[in-house]
Design a protein around this motif. Structure first.
Motif, PDB file in Angstrom:
ATOM      1  N   ILE A 569       0.717  -1.309   0.179  1.00  0.00           N
ATOM      2  CA  ILE A 569       0.152  -0.113  -0.022  1.00  0.00           C
ATOM      3  C   ILE A 569       0.874   1.420   0.048  1.00  0.00           C
ATOM      4  CG2 ILE A 569      -1.635   1.310   1.331  1.00  0.00           C
ATOM      5  CD1 ILE A 569      -2.650  -1.468   2.481  1.00  0.00           C
ATOM      6  N   THR A 570       1.870   1.255   0.717  1.00  0.00           N
ATOM      7  CA  THR A 570       2.976   2.221   0.756  1.00  0.00           C
ATOM      8  C   THR A 570       3.464   2.664  -0.484  1.00  0.00           C
ATOM      9  OG1 THR A 570       3.197   2.046   3.097  1.00  0.00           O
ATOM     10  CG2 THR A 570       4.802   3.475   1.802  1.00  0.00           C
ATOM     11  N   THR A 571       3.868   1.637  -1.234  1.00  0.00           N
ATOM     12  CA  THR A 571       4.352   1.809  -2.705  1.00  0.00           C
ATOM     13  C   THR A 571       3.330   2.371  -3.573  1.00  0.00           C
ATOM     14  OG1 THR A 571       5.753  -0.259  -2.314  1.00  0.00           O
ATOM     15  CG2 THR A 571       5.222   0.383  -4.607  1.00  0.00           C
ATOM     16  N   LEU A 572       2.171   2.033  -3.518  1.00  0.00           N
ATOM     17  CA  LEU A 572       1.040   2.492  -4.170  1.00  0.00           C
ATOM     18  C   LEU A 572       0.876   4.038  -4.029  1.00  0.00           C
ATOM     19  CD1 LEU A 572      -1.664  -0.325  -4.216  1.00  0.00           C
ATOM     20  CD2 LEU A 572      -0.095   0.309  -5.975  1.00  0.00           C
ATOM     21  N   GLN A 573       1.121   4.465  -2.722  1.00  0.00           N
ATOM     22  CA  GLN A 573       0.913   5.821  -2.358  1.00  0.00           C
ATOM     23  C   GLN A 573       2.182   6.750  -2.898  1.00  0.00           C
ATOM     24  OE1 GLN A 573       0.682   5.488   1.852  1.00  0.00           O
ATOM     25  NE2 GLN A 573      -1.508   5.914   1.859  1.00  0.00           N
ATOM     26  N   ARG A 574       3.399   6.076  -3.125  1.00  0.00           N
ATOM     27  CA  ARG A 574       4.376   6.793  -3.513  1.00  0.00           C
ATOM     28  C   ARG A 574       4.194   7.059  -5.140  1.00  0.00           C
ATOM     29  NH1 ARG A 574       7.861   3.854   0.471  1.00  0.00           N
ATOM     30  NH2 ARG A 574       8.122   2.159  -1.238  1.00  0.00           N
ATOM     31  N   VAL A 577       1.899   9.692  -5.893  1.00  0.00           N
ATOM     32  CA  VAL A 577       2.661  11.212  -5.631  1.00  0.00           C
ATOM     33  C   VAL A 577       3.605  11.208  -6.907  1.00  0.00           C
ATOM     34  CG1 VAL A 577       4.240  12.350  -3.951  1.00  0.00           C
ATOM     35  CG2 VAL A 577       2.233  11.097  -3.128  1.00  0.00           C
ATOM     36  N   GLU A 578       4.275  10.337  -7.399  1.00  0.00           N
ATOM     37  CA  GLU A 578       5.060  10.489  -8.348  1.00  0.00           C
ATOM     38  C   GLU A 578       4.377  10.844  -9.556  1.00  0.00           C
ATOM     39  OE1 GLU A 578       7.337   7.079  -8.739  1.00  0.00           O
ATOM     40  OE2 GLU A 578       8.650   7.430  -6.923  1.00  0.00           O
ATOM     41  N   GLU A 579       3.156  10.219  -9.860  1.00  0.00           N
ATOM     42  CA  GLU A 579       2.239  10.748 -11.058  1.00  0.00           C
ATOM     43  C   GLU A 579       1.820  12.004 -10.985  1.00  0.00           C
ATOM     44  OE1 GLU A 579      -0.655   7.432 -11.342  1.00  0.00           O
ATOM     45  OE2 GLU A 579       0.800   6.082 -12.132  1.00  0.00           O
ATOM     46  N   GLU A 580       1.406  12.282  -9.698  1.00  0.00           N
ATOM     47  CA  GLU A 580       0.795  13.734  -9.566  1.00  0.00           C
ATOM     48  C   GLU A 580       1.924  14.817  -9.947  1.00  0.00           C
ATOM     49  OE1 GLU A 580      -1.414  16.196  -6.078  1.00  0.00           O
ATOM     50  OE2 GLU A 580      -0.919  14.432  -5.902  1.00  0.00           O
ATOM     51  N   LYS A 581       3.305  14.716  -9.365  1.00  0.00           N
ATOM     52  CA  LYS A 581       4.239  15.505  -9.759  1.00  0.00           C
ATOM     53  C   LYS A 581       4.508  15.662 -11.195  1.00  0.00           C
ATOM     54  CE  LYS A 581       6.695  14.923  -5.419  1.00  0.00           C
ATOM     55  NZ  LYS A 581       8.138  14.696  -4.652  1.00  0.00           N
ATOM     56  N   GLU A 582       4.730  14.379 -11.985  1.00  0.00           N
ATOM     57  CA  GLU A 582       4.479  14.418 -13.382  1.00  0.00           C
ATOM     58  C   GLU A 582       3.630  15.248 -14.200  1.00  0.00           C
ATOM     59  OE1 GLU A 582       4.748  10.414 -14.690  1.00  0.00           O
ATOM     60  OE2 GLU A 582       6.982  10.003 -13.831  1.00  0.00           O
TER      61      GLU A 582
END
Length: 589
Positions: A569-574, A577-582
């Motif tokens: 679940i933590t990996t999915l959250q990260r 976040v990375e997709e949102e920054k992109e």
């Protein structure tokens, strides 16, 4: 003006009569006997009655309709304010400056009081000082140095008294009889009992003394502290000439045959200074470096605080586990004894089923704790034979001795409980009962794990976790089968699994764990919270209903799937976040 002149002329006869009065004929020298009050002082007294400062120079309220500085128009909200220095009319913000003024509204930096003034009056006067001052730094330094000299002298006298008491008692016999307990001669510097009892809190941490927190004395100054604020760093030893000496404890200079006593931080600091520890370490480091270069402060700091040896790190790792297991052992044996005492009343009433389940669990838990503590004792026995300095070796030996003594103290009560238990239950019945209790406790865990596995399967991103949960379900199923065979239960394991599946499908419809968050934008955060709380509840239930032996078997399974779910679940959250920054970078371009 004519009206005023007429009134003055009408008063002329009165003034002439006053001039011929007896008061007029008093000689000028006689006026010194009278208190003459100047008219300006009288007016000042009248104007100071309200605010303590003259208001005679203030402008009338109707003199201005706007602020003299910012030209803000006065109204019910923005009211008029006077500058106490020049008496002008301003708004509140324009008279927010402060100056020290006398009662006559003149600058008085020393004896005056602070009043609000305008910006012009504030700038006209030179910067005001805080008044007369005195530098107490030199005086404080003198007093501190005097206090440190007195403290050092006191520590030297206390150390001499301690060495003399040790010499009179006999060093060898004291070492052989101490066995970790300070001999009687070490109390030579203690304060009186009445004085010690008057201290209700520790002098350092202010912790309140009571039943659980006892008073302890520093062996040098004799003051009262709690156990945490005293340190075993005072070393008393017998040198080659037969003289008893005292030193600050350090692995570099520690002696094999010595006694280690407690001391407070202030006394140890003075003792470190008196024994010139830093100078000795500096010379020792210079010799070891063999270059003749000056030793830096960083190198000296590392030498004063020596890192523990690898063998002692193992002791430090095992120590908290031993303390926790010993506390749990004492609590469990105490509960075991209480239930044994209540067994007689239950036998008379004929209701032995409930108490037998508790007794079976207590017996299994105590056996598991004894097994764990014996393992820790073997680890300590092997570890203390490895290379360590004198202090580390002494600590390891004391910990091993304390563990062995605690095991011996608890073996007797446990055997007495088991012997009393055998009078009520035939041999083998308790083992079957304990297995039945463990099986029932694991059924609840199986229900939760099974339901989490089915609900995780409905999430596309959690299918891997669902597979792991399915593996734990099979392991729990096998353990329940094993326990039910030991308990000679009439229930079939397959029937139990069938009932578990029916209950899980019903619970998913009425009381789901994570399936209710499907479609929620924040489902990952919500599922992670439920995931952690659910596994904590599993552990709480296992400790209450299952023996420690069984918990030790299934704990690695539960921990592994718990960690795997959290990591996923933590990996999915990260990733989110990375997709949102992109996307933000794309939008900015």
């Amino acid at each position: 003006m004519d009206g005023v002149g007429d009134r003055v002329e009408s008063l002329q006869p009165t003034l002439e009569a006053a001039s011929n009065s007896p008061m007029k004929r008093i000689a000028d020298d006689d006026l010194e006997d009278f208190d003459i009050v100047d008219l300006s002082d009288a007016v000042l007294d009248l104007t100071m009655k309200e605010g303590g400062i003259s208001k005679a120079h203030w402008k009338p309220p109707g003199a201005n309709t706007n602020c003299q500085a910012c030209h803000l128009k006065f109204d019910l909200i923005d009211k008029k304010h006077w500058c106490h220095r020049c008496g002008g009319l301003f708004c509140k913000s324009c008279v927010s400056y402060r100056r020290k003024l006398s009662p006559q509204a003149t600058p008085d930096p020393i004896h005056g009081m602070y009043y609000n003034v305008c910006i012009n009056c504030f700038k006209q006067e030179p910067e005001q000082s805080v008044g007369p001052s005195r530098n107490y730094s030199n005086h404080f330094t003198l007093l501190r140095n005097q206090h440190l000299k007195e403290r050092d002298s006191m520590v030297r006298h206390a150390a001499a008294a301690l060495c003399q008491a040790c010499k009179e008692s006999g060093m060898a016999s004291s070492i052989s009889k101490s066995l970790g307990i300070d001999p009687e001669w070490t109390k030579v510097n203690f304060c009186a009992k009445k004085v010690a009892s008057s201290f209700s809190v520790c002098l350092v941490c202010q912790a309140k003394f009571g039943i659980t927190l006892h008073r302890h004395h520093c062996r040098l100054c004799g003051r009262v502290f709690c156990d945490k604020c005293l340190f075993r760093s005072i070393e008393i030893f017998d040198d080659e000439t037969g003289n008893v000496k005292l030193d600050i404890l350090h692995p570099e200079y520690e002696r094999e045959k010595s006694i280690i006593l407690r001391g407070c931080e202030q006394c140890l600091e003075a003792l470190e200074k008196a024994t010139k520890l830093e100078a000795r370490l500096q010379r020792s480091l210079s010799r070891s470096m063999s270059t003749g270069t000056e030793v830096t402060e960083a190198t000296l700091f590392e030498a004063k605080f020596v890192q523990p040896s690898p063998a002692f790190e193992k002791v430090m790792e095992v120590h908290p586990k031993i303390v926790k297991a010993l506390k749990l052992l004492q609590t469990t044996i105490s509960q075991f004894q209480e239930d044994i005492n209540s067994l007689v009343g239950k036998e008379k009433s004929g209701s032995l089923q409930g108490i037998s389940l508790k007794l079976a669990k207590h017996e299994g838990d105590v056996k598991g704790l004894f097994s764990s503590l014996r393992t820790f004792a073997q680890i300590l026995k092997k570890t203390k034979a490895r290379p360590m300095n004198v202090s580390e070796k002494r600590i390891a030996e004391n910990l091993y001795t304390q563990l062995v003594l605690s095991l011996g103290d608890n073996v007797g009560p446990f055997r007495a409980c088991c012997s009393a238990l055998m009078d009520f239950f035939p041999e083998g019945v308790l083992a079957q009962t304990r297995a039945l209790v463990d099986a029932e406790g694991l059924k609840n865990t199986l229900l939760v794990v099974r339901q989490l596995g089915i609900e995780s399967l409905l999430f596309e991103d959690l299918k891997d976790v669902s597979v792991a949960l399915a593996g734990v379900t099979q392991q729990l199923h096998g353990k329940i089968r094993e326990l039910m065979e030991i308990s000679n239960s009439e229930q079939f394991v397959d029937d139990v699994m069938e009932k578990v599946d029916k209950f899980v499908h019903l619970s998913i419809k009425t009381n789901s764990f994570i399936i209710k968050y499907q479609g929620n934008p924040k489902w990952k955060e919500l599922v992670l919270s439920v995931w952690n709380s659910t596994f904590r509840a599993i552990y709480t239930q296992l400790k209450r209903k299952t023996s420690l032996e069984v918990i030790g078997v299934i704990e690695p399974w539960i921990n592994e799937v718990w960690k795997e779910g959290c990591d996923r679940i933590t990996t999915l959250q990260r990733r989110d976040v990375e997709e949102e920054k992109e996307w933000e970078m794309i939008d900015s371009k």
